[in-house]
Design an enzyme around this catalytic site. Structure first.
Site, short mmCIF file in Angstrom:
data_model
loop_
_atom_site.label_atom_id
_atom_site.label_comp_id
_atom_site.label_asym_id
_atom_site.label_seq_id
_atom_site.Cartn_x
_atom_site.Cartn_y
_atom_site.Cartn_z
N SER A 108 0.83 -1.21 0.00
CA SER A 108 0.00 0.00 0.00
C SER A 108 0.86 1.26 0.00
O SER A 108 0.47 2.28 -0.59
CB SER A 108 -0.92 0.00 1.23
OG SER A 108 -1.64 -1.20 1.26
N ASP A 130 2.49 -8.59 9.96
CA ASP A 130 3.82 -9.21 9.78
C ASP A 130 4.96 -8.30 10.20
O ASP A 130 6.09 -8.73 10.32
CB ASP A 130 4.08 -9.53 8.30
CG ASP A 130 3.11 -10.53 7.74
OD1 ASP A 130 2.35 -11.09 8.51
OD2 ASP A 130 3.14 -10.74 6.52
N GLY A 173 4.14 -14.53 8.19
CA GLY A 173 5.36 -13.75 7.95
C GLY A 173 6.26 -14.41 6.91
O GLY A 173 7.33 -14.90 7.23
#
Ligand code: ADP
Length: 332
Positions: A108, A130, A173
Protein backbone atom coordinates in the site's frame (compact mmCIF):
# COMPACT_ATOMS: atom_id res chain seq x y z
CA UNK A 1 -22.97 27.44 6.19
CA UNK A 2 -19.18 27.16 5.84
CA UNK A 3 -18.21 24.17 3.70
CA UNK A 4 -16.19 21.54 5.58
CA UNK A 5 -12.76 20.54 4.38
CA UNK A 6 -12.46 16.87 3.52
CA UNK A 7 -10.03 14.07 4.27
CA UNK A 8 -10.29 10.71 2.46
CA UNK A 9 -9.30 7.45 4.18
CA UNK A 10 -8.96 3.86 3.08
CA UNK A 11 -7.62 0.61 4.53
CA UNK A 12 -5.60 -1.35 1.98
CA UNK A 13 -4.04 -4.82 1.70
CA UNK A 14 -4.33 -7.23 4.62
CA UNK A 15 -6.34 -5.96 7.59
CA UNK A 16 -4.67 -5.57 10.95
CA UNK A 17 -5.91 -5.07 14.49
CA UNK A 18 -5.78 -1.39 15.35
CA UNK A 19 -6.99 -0.15 11.94
CA UNK A 20 -10.38 0.64 13.50
CA UNK A 21 -8.80 2.38 16.49
CA UNK A 22 -6.79 4.47 14.05
CA UNK A 23 -9.87 5.29 11.93
CA UNK A 24 -11.77 6.39 15.04
CA UNK A 25 -8.85 8.64 16.03
CA UNK A 26 -8.57 10.14 12.55
CA UNK A 27 -12.30 10.90 12.38
CA UNK A 28 -12.63 12.39 15.85
CA UNK A 29 -9.47 14.50 15.46
CA UNK A 30 -10.54 15.63 11.99
CA UNK A 31 -14.04 16.55 13.18
CA UNK A 32 -12.61 18.68 15.98
CA UNK A 33 -10.46 20.52 13.44
CA UNK A 34 -13.36 21.21 11.07
CA UNK A 35 -12.92 18.38 8.56
CA UNK A 36 -15.27 15.64 7.47
CA UNK A 37 -13.93 12.22 6.58
CA UNK A 38 -14.80 10.28 3.43
CA UNK A 39 -14.03 6.54 3.55
CA UNK A 40 -13.36 4.57 0.35
CA UNK A 41 -14.63 1.06 0.94
CA UNK A 42 -12.34 -1.91 0.29
CA UNK A 43 -8.97 -0.20 -0.22
CA UNK A 44 -7.64 1.16 -3.52
CA UNK A 45 -10.43 -0.53 -5.50
CA UNK A 46 -12.97 1.52 -3.55
CA UNK A 47 -11.05 4.66 -4.47
CA UNK A 48 -11.00 3.80 -8.19
CA UNK A 49 -14.71 2.95 -8.12
CA UNK A 50 -15.58 5.98 -5.96
CA UNK A 51 -17.27 3.63 -3.53
CA UNK A 52 -17.38 6.18 -0.77
CA UNK A 53 -19.26 7.19 2.33
CA UNK A 54 -18.88 9.82 5.01
CA UNK A 55 -17.88 8.30 8.33
CA UNK A 56 -18.41 9.99 11.68
CA UNK A 57 -16.78 9.53 15.05
CA UNK A 58 -20.14 8.32 16.35
CA UNK A 59 -20.01 5.40 13.91
CA UNK A 60 -16.26 4.81 14.19
CA UNK A 61 -16.30 4.62 17.98
CA UNK A 62 -18.39 1.45 17.79
CA UNK A 63 -15.42 -0.36 16.25
CA UNK A 64 -12.55 1.21 18.22
CA UNK A 65 -11.51 -1.95 20.09
CA UNK A 66 -12.42 -4.51 17.41
CA UNK A 67 -10.04 -6.15 14.91
CA UNK A 68 -10.45 -5.86 11.13
CA UNK A 69 -11.57 -2.69 9.36
CA UNK A 70 -15.15 -1.44 9.38
CA UNK A 71 -14.54 0.30 6.04
CA UNK A 72 -13.30 -3.01 4.53
CA UNK A 73 -9.74 -3.64 3.41
CA UNK A 74 -8.64 -5.34 0.23
CA UNK A 75 -6.33 -5.72 -2.70
CA UNK A 76 -6.81 -4.17 -6.12
CA UNK A 77 -5.47 -5.49 -9.42
CA UNK A 78 -6.82 -2.47 -11.28
CA UNK A 79 -4.69 -0.20 -9.15
CA UNK A 80 -1.52 -1.88 -10.48
CA UNK A 81 -2.47 -0.72 -14.00
CA UNK A 82 -1.04 2.79 -14.51
CA UNK A 83 -3.87 3.77 -16.88
CA UNK A 84 -6.65 2.59 -14.54
CA UNK A 85 -4.87 4.17 -11.58
CA UNK A 86 -5.39 7.64 -13.09
CA UNK A 87 -9.04 7.33 -12.10
CA UNK A 88 -7.87 7.90 -8.50
CA UNK A 89 -7.09 11.51 -9.33
CA UNK A 90 -10.50 12.08 -10.91
CA UNK A 91 -12.21 10.65 -7.81
CA UNK A 92 -9.96 12.64 -5.46
CA UNK A 93 -10.95 15.87 -7.24
CA UNK A 94 -14.61 14.90 -7.56
CA UNK A 95 -14.78 14.27 -3.81
CA UNK A 96 -13.05 17.64 -3.27
CA UNK A 97 -10.51 16.07 -0.93
CA UNK A 98 -7.74 18.03 0.75
CA UNK A 99 -5.82 14.82 1.44
CA UNK A 100 -5.99 11.05 1.42
CA UNK A 101 -4.77 8.95 4.37
CA UNK A 102 -3.94 5.34 3.44
CA UNK A 103 -3.75 2.67 6.15
CA UNK A 104 -1.78 -0.32 4.89
CA UNK A 105 1.46 -2.26 4.60
CA UNK A 106 4.41 -2.30 2.27
CA UNK A 107 2.39 -2.79 -0.94
CA UNK A 108 0.00 0.00 0.00
CA UNK A 109 2.93 2.34 0.63
CA UNK A 110 4.14 1.63 -2.93
CA UNK A 111 0.64 2.38 -4.14
CA UNK A 112 0.63 5.68 -2.22
CA UNK A 113 3.91 6.57 -3.91
CA UNK A 114 2.16 6.22 -7.28
CA UNK A 115 -0.69 8.43 -6.05
CA UNK A 116 1.82 11.09 -5.04
CA UNK A 117 3.25 10.96 -8.57
CA UNK A 118 -0.26 11.68 -9.84
CA UNK A 119 -0.22 14.84 -7.72
CA UNK A 120 -2.44 13.66 -4.85
CA UNK A 121 -1.87 14.87 -1.28
CA UNK A 122 -1.28 11.56 0.42
CA UNK A 123 -0.10 10.23 3.81
CA UNK A 124 0.31 6.62 4.93
CA UNK A 125 -0.13 5.00 8.32
CA UNK A 126 1.73 1.66 8.38
CA UNK A 127 -0.49 -1.28 9.32
CA UNK A 128 0.82 -4.82 9.03
CA UNK A 129 0.55 -7.85 11.27
CA UNK A 130 3.82 -9.21 9.78
CA UNK A 131 5.70 -5.99 10.60
CA UNK A 132 7.03 -5.90 7.03
CA UNK A 133 6.71 -2.13 6.59
CA UNK A 134 10.39 -1.44 7.04
CA UNK A 135 10.09 2.33 7.31
CA UNK A 136 8.78 2.03 10.87
CA UNK A 137 10.02 0.20 13.94
CA UNK A 138 6.56 -1.24 14.42
CA UNK A 139 3.43 -1.28 12.30
CA UNK A 140 -0.10 -1.24 13.73
CA UNK A 141 -1.34 -4.81 14.26
CA UNK A 142 1.99 -6.52 14.83
CA UNK A 143 1.80 -6.50 18.62
CA UNK A 144 -1.68 -8.06 18.70
CA UNK A 145 -0.74 -10.69 16.11
CA UNK A 146 2.33 -11.73 18.10
CA UNK A 147 0.33 -11.88 21.31
CA UNK A 148 -2.23 -14.10 19.59
CA UNK A 149 0.58 -16.37 18.38
CA UNK A 150 2.14 -16.52 21.86
CA UNK A 151 -1.22 -17.39 23.47
CA UNK A 152 -1.83 -20.15 20.93
CA UNK A 153 1.64 -21.63 21.38
CA UNK A 154 1.28 -21.47 25.20
CA UNK A 155 -2.03 -23.32 25.02
CA UNK A 156 -0.84 -26.07 22.71
CA UNK A 157 2.46 -26.51 24.56
CA UNK A 158 0.54 -27.50 27.71
CA UNK A 159 -0.94 -30.60 26.12
CA UNK A 160 2.23 -31.38 24.13
CA UNK A 161 4.31 -31.33 27.33
CA UNK A 162 1.78 -33.49 29.15
CA UNK A 163 2.04 -36.10 26.39
CA UNK A 164 5.76 -35.78 25.56
CA UNK A 165 5.07 -34.67 22.00
CA UNK A 166 7.20 -32.51 19.76
CA UNK A 167 5.35 -29.40 18.53
CA UNK A 168 5.70 -27.57 15.22
CA UNK A 169 3.91 -24.22 14.97
CA UNK A 170 3.56 -22.30 11.71
CA UNK A 171 2.99 -18.57 12.09
CA UNK A 172 2.56 -15.80 9.51
CA UNK A 173 5.36 -13.75 7.95
CA UNK A 174 6.57 -15.12 4.63
CA UNK A 175 9.16 -12.41 4.06
CA UNK A 176 9.53 -11.03 7.54
CA UNK A 177 10.12 -13.50 10.37
CA UNK A 178 9.23 -11.08 13.19
CA UNK A 179 6.08 -12.92 14.36
CA UNK A 180 8.07 -16.18 14.55
CA UNK A 181 11.04 -14.53 16.24
CA UNK A 182 9.09 -12.60 18.89
CA UNK A 183 6.52 -15.32 19.58
CA UNK A 184 9.23 -18.01 19.62
CA UNK A 185 11.24 -16.14 22.25
CA UNK A 186 8.23 -15.19 24.37
CA UNK A 187 6.75 -18.71 24.40
CA UNK A 188 10.15 -20.13 25.39
CA UNK A 189 10.20 -22.20 22.25
CA UNK A 190 13.33 -24.18 21.48
CA UNK A 191 13.85 -23.66 17.75
CA UNK A 192 12.86 -20.79 15.46
CA UNK A 193 12.89 -20.94 11.65
CA UNK A 194 12.70 -17.54 9.94
CA UNK A 195 13.41 -16.44 6.36
CA UNK A 196 16.19 -14.12 7.57
CA UNK A 197 18.18 -17.07 8.98
CA UNK A 198 17.63 -19.93 6.59
CA UNK A 199 18.20 -23.35 8.10
CA UNK A 200 17.95 -26.75 6.43
CA UNK A 201 15.39 -29.30 7.66
CA UNK A 202 18.22 -31.72 8.50
CA UNK A 203 19.76 -29.17 10.85
CA UNK A 204 16.45 -28.73 12.64
CA UNK A 205 16.05 -32.51 13.02
CA UNK A 206 19.57 -32.72 14.49
CA UNK A 207 18.70 -29.92 16.91
CA UNK A 208 15.51 -31.71 17.99
CA UNK A 209 17.47 -34.92 18.57
CA UNK A 210 19.91 -32.92 20.69
CA UNK A 211 17.06 -31.47 22.73
CA UNK A 212 15.51 -34.90 23.27
CA UNK A 213 18.85 -36.33 24.34
CA UNK A 214 19.26 -33.48 26.81
CA UNK A 215 15.96 -34.44 28.44
CA UNK A 216 13.55 -32.01 26.76
CA UNK A 217 10.80 -34.44 25.80
CA UNK A 218 8.64 -31.86 24.12
CA UNK A 219 10.65 -29.38 22.05
CA UNK A 220 8.71 -26.61 20.30
CA UNK A 221 9.69 -25.34 16.85
CA UNK A 222 8.18 -22.05 15.62
CA UNK A 223 8.29 -21.68 11.83
CA UNK A 224 7.51 -18.61 9.71
CA UNK A 225 5.18 -19.65 6.86
CA UNK A 226 6.27 -20.68 3.34
CA UNK A 227 9.57 -22.27 4.36
CA UNK A 228 8.32 -25.86 4.43
CA UNK A 229 5.22 -28.01 4.73
CA UNK A 230 4.74 -28.37 8.50
CA UNK A 231 2.54 -31.46 8.25
CA UNK A 232 5.09 -33.35 6.13
CA UNK A 233 7.93 -32.09 8.30
CA UNK A 234 6.13 -33.41 11.41
CA UNK A 235 5.95 -36.88 9.77
CA UNK A 236 9.65 -36.71 8.93
CA UNK A 237 10.50 -35.76 12.52
CA UNK A 238 8.45 -38.70 13.84
CA UNK A 239 10.35 -41.08 11.53
CA UNK A 240 13.76 -39.68 12.42
CA UNK A 241 13.26 -39.36 16.18
CA UNK A 242 10.77 -42.10 16.95
CA UNK A 243 8.81 -39.55 19.02
CA UNK A 244 5.30 -38.25 18.41
CA UNK A 245 5.19 -34.89 16.68
CA UNK A 246 2.19 -32.60 16.05
CA UNK A 247 1.93 -29.58 13.81
CA UNK A 248 -0.44 -26.62 13.94
CA UNK A 249 -0.92 -23.62 11.66
CA UNK A 250 -1.95 -20.58 13.71
CA UNK A 251 -3.36 -18.88 10.58
CA UNK A 252 -6.14 -16.29 10.79
CA UNK A 253 -6.22 -16.37 14.59
CA UNK A 254 -3.24 -14.02 14.29
CA UNK A 255 -5.39 -11.43 12.49
CA UNK A 256 -8.32 -11.45 14.89
CA UNK A 257 -9.30 -10.00 18.22
CA UNK A 258 -9.13 -6.76 20.10
CA UNK A 259 -5.97 -4.71 19.56
CA UNK A 260 -3.52 -4.75 22.46
CA UNK A 261 -2.64 -1.64 24.45
CA UNK A 262 0.49 -1.22 22.29
CA UNK A 263 -1.49 -1.33 19.04
CA UNK A 264 -4.19 1.02 20.34
CA UNK A 265 -1.60 3.50 21.51
CA UNK A 266 0.27 3.36 18.22
CA UNK A 267 -2.99 3.72 16.29
CA UNK A 268 -3.96 6.76 18.36
CA UNK A 269 -0.54 8.42 18.11
CA UNK A 270 -0.28 7.84 14.36
CA UNK A 271 -3.90 8.85 13.71
CA UNK A 272 -3.49 12.17 15.50
CA UNK A 273 -0.15 12.81 13.75
CA UNK A 274 -1.68 12.13 10.33
CA UNK A 275 -4.48 14.67 10.80
CA UNK A 276 -2.07 17.26 12.21
CA UNK A 277 0.11 16.86 9.14
CA UNK A 278 -2.88 17.25 6.85
CA UNK A 279 -3.65 20.54 8.62
CA UNK A 280 0.01 21.62 8.31
CA UNK A 281 0.04 20.71 4.62
CA UNK A 282 2.76 18.05 4.91
CA UNK A 283 2.12 15.41 2.29
CA UNK A 284 4.02 12.52 0.69
CA UNK A 285 5.01 10.88 3.98
CA UNK A 286 4.61 7.71 5.97
CA UNK A 287 3.91 8.26 9.67
CA UNK A 288 6.65 6.24 11.30
CA UNK A 289 7.77 5.06 14.72
CA UNK A 290 11.45 5.86 15.25
CA UNK A 291 13.03 5.20 18.65
CA UNK A 292 9.49 5.27 20.03
CA UNK A 293 8.85 8.74 18.61
CA UNK A 294 6.37 9.55 15.87
CA UNK A 295 8.32 10.83 12.86
CA UNK A 296 7.77 11.37 9.13
CA UNK A 297 9.53 9.36 6.40
CA UNK A 298 9.15 10.43 2.79
CA UNK A 299 7.34 7.86 0.64
CA UNK A 300 10.43 7.30 -1.52
CA UNK A 301 12.56 6.82 1.61
CA UNK A 302 9.92 4.41 2.92
CA UNK A 303 9.85 2.16 -0.15
CA UNK A 304 13.64 2.04 -0.25
CA UNK A 305 14.00 1.30 3.46
CA UNK A 306 15.95 -1.91 3.89
CA UNK A 307 14.83 -4.72 6.09
CA UNK A 308 15.51 -3.93 9.74
CA UNK A 309 16.14 -7.37 11.16
CA UNK A 310 16.58 -7.28 14.93
CA UNK A 311 19.88 -9.14 15.00
CA UNK A 312 20.26 -8.58 18.75
CA UNK A 313 16.95 -10.37 19.37
CA UNK A 314 18.15 -13.36 17.38
CA UNK A 315 21.34 -13.31 19.49
CA UNK A 316 19.22 -13.14 22.66
CA UNK A 317 17.31 -16.20 21.49
CA UNK A 318 20.53 -18.10 20.80
CA UNK A 319 21.88 -17.07 24.17
CA UNK A 320 18.70 -18.26 25.91
CA UNK A 321 18.95 -21.61 24.16
CA UNK A 322 22.54 -22.06 25.27
CA UNK A 323 21.44 -21.97 28.91
CA UNK A 324 18.23 -23.87 28.43
CA UNK A 325 19.56 -27.41 28.19
CA UNK A 326 17.19 -29.49 30.27
CA UNK A 327 18.73 -31.96 32.63
CA UNK A 328 17.25 -35.48 32.50
CA UNK A 329 14.94 -36.25 35.42
CA UNK A 330 16.62 -38.07 38.28
CA UNK A 331 15.30 -41.57 38.86
CA UNK A 332 13.79 -41.91 42.31
P1 ADP B 1 -0.06 -4.61 2.06
O1 ADP B 1 -0.28 -3.16 1.89
O2 ADP B 1 -0.73 -5.17 3.27
O3 ADP B 1 1.42 -4.97 1.94
P2 ADP B 1 -0.50 -5.62 -0.65
O4 ADP B 1 0.94 -5.89 -0.89
O5 ADP B 1 -1.45 -6.64 -1.07
O6 ADP B 1 -0.82 -5.38 0.90
O7 ADP B 1 -0.85 -4.24 -1.34
C1 ADP B 1 -2.14 -3.68 -1.26
C2 ADP B 1 -2.49 -3.04 -2.56
O8 ADP B 1 -1.54 -2.01 -2.85
C3 ADP B 1 -2.44 -3.96 -3.76
O9 ADP B 1 -3.64 -4.66 -3.95
C4 ADP B 1 -2.18 -3.00 -4.91
O10 ADP B 1 -3.39 -2.43 -5.32
C5 ADP B 1 -1.32 -1.94 -4.25
N1 ADP B 1 0.10 -2.22 -4.55
C6 ADP B 1 0.85 -3.24 -4.10
N2 ADP B 1 2.10 -3.20 -4.62
C7 ADP B 1 2.13 -2.12 -5.42
C8 ADP B 1 3.13 -1.53 -6.25
N3 ADP B 1 4.36 -2.05 -6.36
N4 ADP B 1 2.81 -0.41 -6.94
C9 ADP B 1 1.57 0.12 -6.84
N5 ADP B 1 0.59 -0.39 -6.07
C10 ADP B 1 0.85 -1.48 -5.37
Amino acid sequence: MKKLKRIGVLTSGGDSQGMNACLKTIVSTAERKGYEVVAFLGGYQGLLDNKAKIITSKEAELYFNIGGSFIKAGRSKDFLDAEKRKKAKTVFNKQKLDALIVLGGDGSIRGACDLEKLGLNVLVIPCSIDNDAYCTERAIGFDTAVNNAVNTIDNVQQTMRTNDRILLVEVMGRECGDIALYSGICSESDIIMIPEKKQKEEKIVREILKQLKAGNKSPTVVIAEHQLNVEKFAQKIETETGNECRSIVVGYIQRGGAPTMQDRLLAIRMGVAAVENVIDGNFGYVISLTQDHITLKSLSEAINAGKQFREELWDTFLELKRFKTVKPHKKV
